[in-house]
Design an enzyme around this catalytic site. Structure first.
Site, PDB file in Angstrom:
ATOM      1  N   GLU A  93       0.773  -1.305   0.192  1.00 53.82           N
ATOM      2  CA  GLU A  93       0.085   0.027   0.107  1.00 53.82           C
ATOM      3  C   GLU A  93       0.837   1.255   0.142  1.00 53.82           C
ATOM      4  OE1 GLU A  93      -3.948  -1.657   2.345  1.00 53.82           O
ATOM      5  OE2 GLU A  93      -2.182  -1.091   3.534  1.00 53.82           O
TER       6      GLU A  93
HETATM    7  C1  TNX Z   1      -4.464  -4.093   4.624  1.00 52.37           C
HETATM    8  S1  TNX Z   1      -2.834  -6.369   4.519  1.00 52.37           S
HETATM    9  C2  TNX Z   1      -3.203  -3.813   5.280  1.00 52.37           C
HETATM   10  C3  TNX Z   1      -2.939  -3.536   6.593  1.00 52.37           C
HETATM   11  C4  TNX Z   1      -4.186  -3.306   7.209  1.00 52.37           C
HETATM   12  C5  TNX Z   1      -5.040  -4.631   6.936  1.00 52.37           C
HETATM   13  C6  TNX Z   1      -6.459  -4.503   7.614  1.00 52.37           C
HETATM   14  C7  TNX Z   1      -1.740  -5.339   4.155  1.00 52.37           C
HETATM   15  C8  TNX Z   1      -0.515  -5.771   3.490  1.00 52.37           C
HETATM   16  N1  TNX Z   1      -1.938  -4.157   4.415  1.00 52.37           N
HETATM   17  O1  TNX Z   1      -2.096  -2.354   6.799  1.00 52.37           O
HETATM   18  O2  TNX Z   1      -3.965  -3.676   8.693  1.00 52.37           O
HETATM   19  O3  TNX Z   1      -5.564  -4.352   5.513  1.00 52.37           O
HETATM   20  O4  TNX Z   1      -7.327  -5.713   7.290  1.00 52.37           O
END
Ligand code: TNX
Length: 510
Positions: free
Chosen positions: A327
């Protein structure tokens, strides 16, 4: 004596009634041959002892571990002795044998009316054989107080080895912090179900949770709070080493994650020089994602990363460092690629392999690095094409922070509701077209803690779904059937209660 392959029996409901101790093993073993004569038992008494191979300190340590587990609820005084031979009846034997079919983690467990024998090629396998023995003993074996019951084990013969080498759990200690005792408690539960990796998500926007001696403000400031402004906290390097050692003794490798270039607000708030504009942002206590980025153009960013990875590599026993990489919505694509390429070199130069969330396959990563699939299937396919191994953590299946259903009091639901059946009933090798077992290293169940604040909350979200993830990682696909699993899980409820686990239950466990 009629011997039958349990695998063919377990699918019949009646078999559960016949031999619950044997049938309720989770993960389901590769081969179980059990003695149909219902009254054949090995009886554990105060005269039982544990015998291990001569001069094998590790076997002796495992012997002491299981003796401790048995002595507490039985009130017996099992001791561990050096001896390879089977001269005396009534004992438990732990032995290393040459048997290539067992691999590193496989074991054989033979229970006769005379003895219990656990054999393996490596001590890892002995440890797993011991976990199976725990599950064959009455549920009260998990009790902290003395129980006056008959301590017996059904006669059975088991040969067992795992499907995947990577059977993991991830705990996010950044959104909410959990102290060493909580992590140890989680580790104990992982061990019972033969999980062998604990991934600690140590840093994120809301908190930096690991002491870095050369950058002390990361924890002095960056660890001071959590989501909702809840209390912060961090592991000193000694705490972290204590966790690693505790896990190591239970055959669990700890993987530390330092998330970057995004998910870095806590670091950016602690050191203004890591920001492109040189201004430190406020600490963040919300739950949105994708807004923070280390300054990829600045050299100091890479000095910082090298210092952090260097200190962490020194105190991490396992071969991996997880660099996040997810992300990174505030980092331009070309910058992201350059950044990941450089970080991969830094991790390598510190003697470790990198793992990253699936986005990292868009950089020029080597095929010694590992990608953790969570959301974007095309990234997983790209990983297979690059011969990069994949850890399967599909958010729609084993994100333990997803609500079970709309009335689950905590948890998120962006990846959908995940009830017990949905989290169990899938096969890693058919989940994504173009990704097969050839590319799959294993399975990992992440628990993100935006809404998870206490150990009770952890238990509620993780159990029983984590137990299903353990079986997905360990047991062959053809042995895994939902109906049969739900019956076995049902038989585990009482054990979980005695272990004082605040697990979720619904009609799926019957
Ligand atoms: C996505 S999974 C994210 C996390 C969040 C999560 C909550 C991932 C690699 N990144 O930063 O905590 O969703 O479900």
């Amino acid at each position: 004596m009629i011997m039958l392959i349990a695998v063919s029996c377990v699918t019949k409901k009646i078999a559960v009634k016949e031999s619950p101790e044997v049938i309720s093993i989770i993960p389901i073993p590769s081969e179980v041959i059990y003695d149909r004569a219902v009254n054949n038992y090995f009886r554990l008494t105060n005269n039982t002892n544990i015998y291990v191979d001569k001069d094998n300190d590790e076997l002796r340590r495992i012997g002491q571990y299981i003796a401790g587990k048995i002595n507490t609820p039985t009130g017996f005084d099992l001791s561990v002795f050096d001896s390879g031979n089977l001269s005396e009846d009534g004992n438990i034997y732990l032995r290393i044998v040459e048997d290539e079919t067992l691999g590193t983690e496989g074991y054989k467990l033979t229970v006769t009316q005379k003895n219990i024998i656990i054999e393996a090629a490596k001590t890892n396998g002995i440890f797993y054989g011991v976990q199976t023995l725990r599950q064959l003993l009455p549920d009260e074996i998990e009790s902290n107080t003395i129980k006056n019951i008959e301590w017996r084990v059904r006669t059975v013969s088991i040969k067992d080895y795992p499907r995947y080498e990577w059977r993991g759990a991830m705990l996010d200690v950044a959104r909410h912090f959990f102290p060493v005792e909580d992590v140890k408690h989680y580790i104990d539960m992982l061990a019972l179900y033969k999980i062998n990796r604990l991934h600690l998500h140590l840093t994120d926007d809301q908190g930096w949770r690991i002491e870095i001696k050369s950058w002390p403000n990361l924890t002095a400031h960056g660890a001071s709070t959590a989501v909702d402004g809840d209390p912060g906290g961090f592991f000193t390097q000694d705490d972290y080493k204590e966790i690693i050692d505790y896990a190591f003794e239970r055959y669990i490798t700890v993987i530390p994650e330092i998330d970057m270039p995004g998910h870095t607000n806590a670091a950016l708030a602690s050191y203004p020089e890591l920001n492109c504009d040189g201004i430190a942002p406020e600490l963040f206590t919300g739950i949105k994602v994708g807004f923070s980025s280390l300054c990829v153009e600045k050299e100091i960013t890479y000095e910082f990363i090298n210092d952090v990875i260097g200190e962490l590599a020194q105190i991490t026993k396992g071969p991996y460092i997880h660099i996040g990489g997810d992300e990174a919505k505030s980092t331009k694509e070309e910058d992201y690629i350059k950044f990941i390429n450089r970080v991969e070199e830094i991790v390598k130069s510190n003697g470790k392999k990198i793992i990253g969330w699936d986005e990292i396959v868009n950089a020029d990563i080597s095929n010694l690095s590992i990608a953790q699939f969570w959301a974007t299937k095309s990234n997983a396919v790209k990983a297979s094409q690059k011969k990069v191994q994949i850890i399967m953590s599909p958010s729609t299946r084993i994100y333990l922070d997803m609500k079970y259903n709309p009335s689950t009091p905590i948890g998120l639901f962006w990846a959908g509701y995940i009830d017990i059946k949905k989290s169990y009933d899938w096969d890693p090798s058919t989940e994504i077209d173009g990704v097969t077992d050839e590319n799959i290293l294993g399975v990992e169940a992440p628990l993100w803690t935006e809404t998870v604040k206490t150990m009770n909350d952890i238990e509620y979200m993780a159990f029983p779904r984590l137990i299903g993830a353990a079986e997905i990682g360990w047991s062959k696909q053809h042995l895994r059937q939902w109906e049969n699993y739900s019956q076995r899980l049902n038989l585990h409820k009482n054990r979980l209660k005695i272990l004082d686990i605040n697990f979720y239950q619904d009609n799926d466990i019957k």
